[in-house]
Design a protein around this motif. Structure first.
Motif, PDB file in Angstrom:
ATOM      1  N   THR A  38       0.836  -1.206   0.000  1.00 52.31           N
ATOM      2  CA  THR A  38       0.000   0.000   0.000  1.00 52.31           C
ATOM      3  C   THR A  38       0.866   1.249   0.000  1.00 52.31           C
ATOM      4  O   THR A  38       0.569   2.232  -0.694  1.00 52.31           O
ATOM      5  CB  THR A  38      -0.915  -0.005   1.238  1.00 52.31           C
ATOM      6  N   ALA A  78     -12.640  -6.233  -6.322  1.00 51.49           N
ATOM      7  CA  ALA A  78     -11.711  -5.119  -6.164  1.00 51.49           C
ATOM      8  C   ALA A  78     -10.854  -4.936  -7.403  1.00 51.49           C
ATOM      9  O   ALA A  78     -10.541  -3.802  -7.795  1.00 51.49           O
ATOM     10  CB  ALA A  78     -10.828  -5.363  -4.939  1.00 51.49           C
ATOM     11  N   ASN A 113      -7.862   4.781  -3.698  1.00 55.17           N
ATOM     12  CA  ASN A 113      -8.647   3.961  -2.772  1.00 55.17           C
ATOM     13  C   ASN A 113      -8.879   2.561  -3.335  1.00 55.17           C
ATOM     14  O   ASN A 113      -8.847   1.569  -2.589  1.00 55.17           O
ATOM     15  CB  ASN A 113      -9.989   4.635  -2.483  1.00 55.17           C
ATOM     16  N   ALA A 114      -9.099   2.488  -4.653  1.00 59.37           N
ATOM     17  CA  ALA A 114      -9.326   1.179  -5.281  1.00 59.37           C
ATOM     18  C   ALA A 114      -8.067   0.320  -5.215  1.00 59.37           C
ATOM     19  O   ALA A 114      -8.132  -0.894  -4.967  1.00 59.37           O
ATOM     20  CB  ALA A 114      -9.776   1.360  -6.730  1.00 59.37           C
ATOM     21  N   ASP A 120      -7.615  -0.832  -1.640  1.00 58.44           N
ATOM     22  CA  ASP A 120      -8.610  -1.859  -1.341  1.00 58.44           C
ATOM     23  C   ASP A 120      -8.233  -3.182  -1.990  1.00 58.44           C
ATOM     24  O   ASP A 120      -8.429  -4.251  -1.406  1.00 58.44           O
ATOM     25  CB  ASP A 120      -9.993  -1.404  -1.811  1.00 58.44           C
ATOM     26  N   ARG A 144      -5.461  -4.732   0.133  1.00 59.89           N
ATOM     27  CA  ARG A 144      -6.000  -5.259   1.391  1.00 59.89           C
ATOM     28  C   ARG A 144      -6.743  -6.568   1.169  1.00 59.89           C
ATOM     29  O   ARG A 144      -6.529  -7.544   1.894  1.00 59.89           O
ATOM     30  CB  ARG A 144      -6.930  -4.226   2.035  1.00 59.89           C
ATOM     31  N   THR A 145      -7.622  -6.594   0.176  1.00 59.36           N
ATOM     32  CA  THR A 145      -8.402  -7.816  -0.082  1.00 59.36           C
ATOM     33  C   THR A 145      -7.507  -8.950  -0.579  1.00 59.36           C
ATOM     34  O   THR A 145      -7.769 -10.118  -0.276  1.00 59.36           O
ATOM     35  CB  THR A 145      -9.505  -7.540  -1.118  1.00 59.36           C
TER      36      THR A 145
END
Length: 450
Positions: free
Chosen positions: A152, A383, A420-421, A424, A427-428
């Motif tokens: 990230t 995502a 943000n995408a 995300d 993270r996923t």
């Protein structure tokens, strides 16, 4: 000479820095955590105690041998220990002996205690291995959290670099009169927001590294780091298995299940020991003793005192042996034996219920892990699709912004949606990888990252 010394010092310094900057793989972290965890060390000591109990149980089946000796001095009227005659004088006497005893039968309780000690050692090994399993999962979760935070951070840093280029182009467009000055301020605000996200993510990376280091009992947080790489969602054969298949396989090797099963065996052995108290117990003993006195004897034929024999002669003259057997038959003991048997039976039933509860917990955890894998797989795919759509929208917005057909606020919103995408998606992805590793772990596959 100075040149050689300088070269050696330089090589040593390079080697020291390389050692400090070692990046750990997941397998190395797991092995190190299992070896240095304080709880593991405590459980290993419990295992050593259980092995000592086994030695105690073996010793209880062997004869007991004890030796004793004493030296006594007395003045005045006393009895000579060798003649048992009263004398009024100062007497120096000594005695010694060896006694051996052996339990011949005690309702097989010693045998059951030995078998229980063996089972208890095995049970403690299962308990230790179950703790190691939990540590492995915790380490894997912390390890993947570091990778997620690092990835990230790279995304935000890359977006910051792109935004800097956008800021440069925007200045040129503002200077050329194509864009208003407010758009430049909007881009600067976007840069400041990205810079804040970078700082926050750097803190998250540091915190996650500290968390993993603490699991590994490592205090040098500054020089501790994990091996980075382009980790993707790995293919796994466990995805072809149904939850019932995974559960059936887990029952064959899971240490928590084996630990609960050993609890039933221990409870049954305790019941056998309690029942053994109902039977008579039979023991045997053997004793050898001898004594010495500095007092002489009395010769009745001559009516004169006879000087005392030498110390060595008295040991042979005054020695003796005794032997026998002892039988104890329990008749009434205040219901103690009967109540102990009842308690032991209750403990057997409790151990059986505990095993069934552990099986239910395992099945629940496997079903939950299976659902998590399915859910996070779909979330990861969604995502990825979202990110692809956001990137296309961003490219279209950028083209419009570059020709002055979109203001800076709308353009920054498009870029923020891409950021943000991407965050995300990362993270996923790591959430999915961890859930997949958990499910593989329940199926007996090792924890590793390739």
């Amino acid at each position: 000479m100075n040149f050689k010394l300088t070269a050696l010092l330089l090589l040593f310094s390079i080697g020291a820095v390389s050692a400090q900057q070692k990046n750990w793989t997941l397998q190395e972290c797991v092995e190190y955590a299992v070896e240095h965890n304080l709880s593991v060390e405590q459980y290993e000591l419990d295992l050593q105690n259980a092995q000592i109990d086994k030695s105690d149980a073996v010793g209880a089946m062997l004869p007991a041998v004890n030796a004793s000796s004493s030296v006594t001095g007395s003045t005045g009227l006393s009895f000579d220990p060798t003649t048992n005659q009263p004398v009024t004088t100062t007497i120096l006497s000594a005695s010694g002996g060896i006694t051996s005893s052996l339990t011949l039968f005690d309702g097989l309780r010693n045998l059951h205690r030995l078998n229980r000690a063996k089972l208890n050692a095995i049970s403690n090994q299962y308990r230790l291995d179950d703790l190691k399993d939990d540590i492995r999962l915790n380490v894997a979760n912390s390890y993947l959290q570091i990778l997620s935070n690092k990835e990230t951070l790279k995304v935000f840093e890359a977006q910051f670099a792109v935004s800097e280029q956008d800021l440069k182009r925007s200045k040129e467009l503002v200077d050329a009169g194509v864009l208003p000055n407010g758009d430049l301020l909007e881009i600067e605000a976007t840069l400041a927001n990205l810079e804040q996200q970078i700082v926050n993510t750097q803190n998250q990376v540091l915190i996650s590294r500290i968390n993993l280091a603490q699991l590994l009992q490592i205090t040098d947080y500054e020089n501790f780091d994990v091996l980075e790489g382009d980790f993707q969602v790995p293919p796994s054969e466990v995805l072809t298995k149904a939850p019932k298949e995974i559960f059936a396989e887990a029952l064959t090797f899971r240490n928590d299940i084996k630990f609960s099963q050993s609890g039933i065996d221990l409870a049954n052995k305790d019941l056998d020991i309690a029942k053994g108290a109902v039977y008579p117990s039979l023991g045997a003993f053997f004793n050898y003793n001898t004594r010495y006195s500095d007092q002489g004897g009395f010769d009745s034929s001559t009516g004169s005192l006879v000087p005392a024999e030498s110390f060595s002669n008295q040991l042979w003259i005054n020695d003796g042996i005794s032997y026998g057997a002892r039988l104890d038959i329990p008749i009434f003991n205040g219901f103690a034996v009967k109540n102990n048997i009842k308690r032991s039976k209750i403990n057997v039933e409790k151990a059986k219920l505990q095993l069934e509860q552990e099986k239910l917990n395992l099945e629940t955890n496997i079903n939950q892990a299976y659902v998590d894998v399915t859910s996070f797989s779909k979330a990861y795919d969604a995502a990825q699709k979202t990110l692809d759509a956001r990137r296309l929208a961003y490219d279209y917005s950028k083209e419009r912004y570059d020709v002055g057909l979109m203001n800076a606020f709308d353009f920054s919103q498009a870029q923020s949606r891409v950021d943000n995408a991407e965050a995300d998606l990362i993270r996923t992805k790591y959430d999915y990888i961890f859930r997949l590793k958990v499910l593989e772990f329940y199926f007996g596959l090792p924890l590793e990252m390739k």
